[in-house]
Design an enzyme around this catalytic site. Structure first.
Site, PDB file in Angstrom:
ATOM      1  CG  ASN A   9      46.064  49.920  41.865  1.00 20.25           C
ATOM      2  OD1 ASN A   9      47.019  49.228  41.487  1.00 20.25           O
ATOM      3  ND2 ASN A   9      44.833  49.441  41.991  1.00 20.25           N
ATOM      4  CE  LYS A  11      43.266  49.745  38.815  1.00 21.83           C
ATOM      5  NZ  LYS A  11      41.854  49.764  38.437  1.00 21.83           N
ATOM      6  CG  HIS A  97      41.985  46.728  43.712  1.00 22.31           C
ATOM      7  ND1 HIS A  97      41.252  46.349  42.611  1.00 22.31           N
ATOM      8  CD2 HIS A  97      42.155  48.067  43.613  1.00 22.31           C
ATOM      9  CE1 HIS A  97      40.994  47.423  41.890  1.00 22.31           C
ATOM     10  NE2 HIS A  97      41.535  48.475  42.473  1.00 22.31           N
ATOM     11  CD  GLU A  99      41.131  46.229  38.902  1.00 25.38           C
ATOM     12  OE1 GLU A  99      42.373  46.146  39.025  1.00 25.38           O
ATOM     13  OE2 GLU A  99      40.554  47.262  38.495  1.00 25.38           O
ATOM     14  CD  GLU A 167      39.958  51.579  44.776  1.00 29.56           C
ATOM     15  OE1 GLU A 167      40.575  52.488  44.246  1.00 29.56           O
ATOM     16  OE2 GLU A 167      40.188  50.378  44.538  1.00 29.56           O
ATOM     17  N   GLY A 173      37.638  52.590  36.850  1.00 25.12           N
ATOM     18  CA  GLY A 173      38.008  52.494  35.439  1.00 25.12           C
ATOM     19  C   GLY A 173      36.869  52.805  34.481  1.00 25.12           C
ATOM     20  CB  SER A 213      36.462  57.408  37.602  1.00 22.55           C
ATOM     21  OG  SER A 213      36.241  56.187  36.924  1.00 22.55           O
TER      22      SER A 213
HETATM   23  P1  PGA Z   1      40.659  54.095  38.439  1.00 22.65           P
HETATM   24  O1  PGA Z   1      41.116  52.889  39.371  1.00 22.65           O
HETATM   25  O2  PGA Z   1      41.181  55.361  39.065  1.00 22.65           O
HETATM   26  O3  PGA Z   1      41.288  53.809  37.094  1.00 22.65           O
HETATM   27  O4  PGA Z   1      39.174  54.071  38.392  1.00 22.65           O
HETATM   28  C1  PGA Z   1      41.142  53.005  40.767  1.00 22.65           C
HETATM   29  C2  PGA Z   1      41.542  51.693  41.392  1.00 22.65           C
HETATM   30  O5  PGA Z   1      41.112  50.626  40.923  1.00 22.65           O
HETATM   31  O6  PGA Z   1      42.290  51.671  42.392  1.00 22.65           O
END
Ligand code: PGA
Length: 255
Positions: A9, A11, A97, A99, A167, A173, A213
């Site tokens: 992803n 983003k 997601h 976000e 997630e 993140g 992460s």
């Molecule tokens: P990250 O993000 O690996 O940077 O924690 C994962 C995601 O939001 O899909």
């Protein structure tokens, strides 16, 4: 066992040319990485780079996904992209997601509409679910997750092509991944049981991805859990070598 899947992803990162270069690096690296041929690699760049990434991976086993879409086919929805516009550019689409839910007001209902629209358009939905830190601390993680899975899949009768990504919001993140045991408790518990109640034995073929992460160092421990079939990778997916390390670790854990 379900297919193994590692999705990146990206983003809101990469220009079109950066995206094409990253996709080409993944394509070339994947061909040279042992075991990675057993993992479905899915690159999810921003919308504007879908065509370039899809061109870059053409003829290889690497697949492409979008990060979101609207559920309507067309109309007065300024700034939105429809399922039909994605068809032909990609095979997968990330939906719900955290976000999107937290920053852009997506609800279980809109996510559900999108899952149904994706399937109707022949796109494979990667349905994301995850609890907040507050919900976990209140002991509500399992209930929140079963609720999100059930609501996201309401009226969905066919589990083929479906992927579910767990997630936890507090792990995204932050560099603070869940432990594999914590992830497995939710994935083999709330998620799998809800899928079983919805789809019976067909639930056994739905890949369950961990996200939050994830990197080359911890991916193997997640994939060592029976109920985890890959990952949805954010930060580490922006570097071809790190992304491929995740895929190699997943492949090695499932040998
Ligand atoms: P990250 O993000 O690996 O940077 O924690 C994962 C995601 O939001 O899909």
């Amino acid at each position: 066992m379900p297919d193994l899947v590692v999705a990146g992803n990206w983003k809101m990162n990469t220009t079109v040319s950066e995206a094409a270069a990253l996709a080409a690096a993944v394509r070339d690296g994947a061909a040279a990485a042992p075991g990675v041929e057993n993992v479905e690699l899915v690159l999810c760049p921003p919308f504007v780079s879908l065509a370039a990434v899809s061109d870059a991976v053409k003829g290889s086993a690497v697949k492409v996904g979008a990060q979101n879409m609207h559920f309507q086919e067309s109309g007065a929805f300024t700034g939105e992209v429809s399922p039909g516009m994605l068809r032909g550019l990609c095979d997968y689409v990330i939906l719900g997601h955290s976000e999107r839910r937290q920053l852009f007001g997506e609800t279980d209902e809109s996510v559900n509409n999108k899952v149904k629209a994706a399937q109707a358009a022949g796109l494979k939905p990667i349905l994301c679910v995850g609890e907040s830190l507050e919900q976990r601390e209140q002991g509500k993680a399992s209930d929140v997750i079963s609720g999100q899975v059930r609501a996201g899949l309401e009226g969905v009768n066919d589990a083929s092509g479906l992927i579910v990504a767990y997630e936890p919001v507090w792990a995204i993140g932050t560099g603070q991944a869940a432990t594999p045991e914590t992830a497995a408790e939710i994935m083999g518990g709330a998620i799998f049981e809800t899928l079983r109640s919805l789809f019976s034995a067909a639930a056994d073929n739905v890949p369950l991805l961990y996200g939050g992460s994830m990197n080359g160092g911890n991916a193997g421990e997640f994939a060592a859990q029976d109920c985890i079939h890959g990952g949805l990778v954010g930060g580490a997916a922006l570097h071809a070598d790190q992304f491929l390390q995740v895929a190699a670790a997943v492949a090695a854990a499932k040998v």
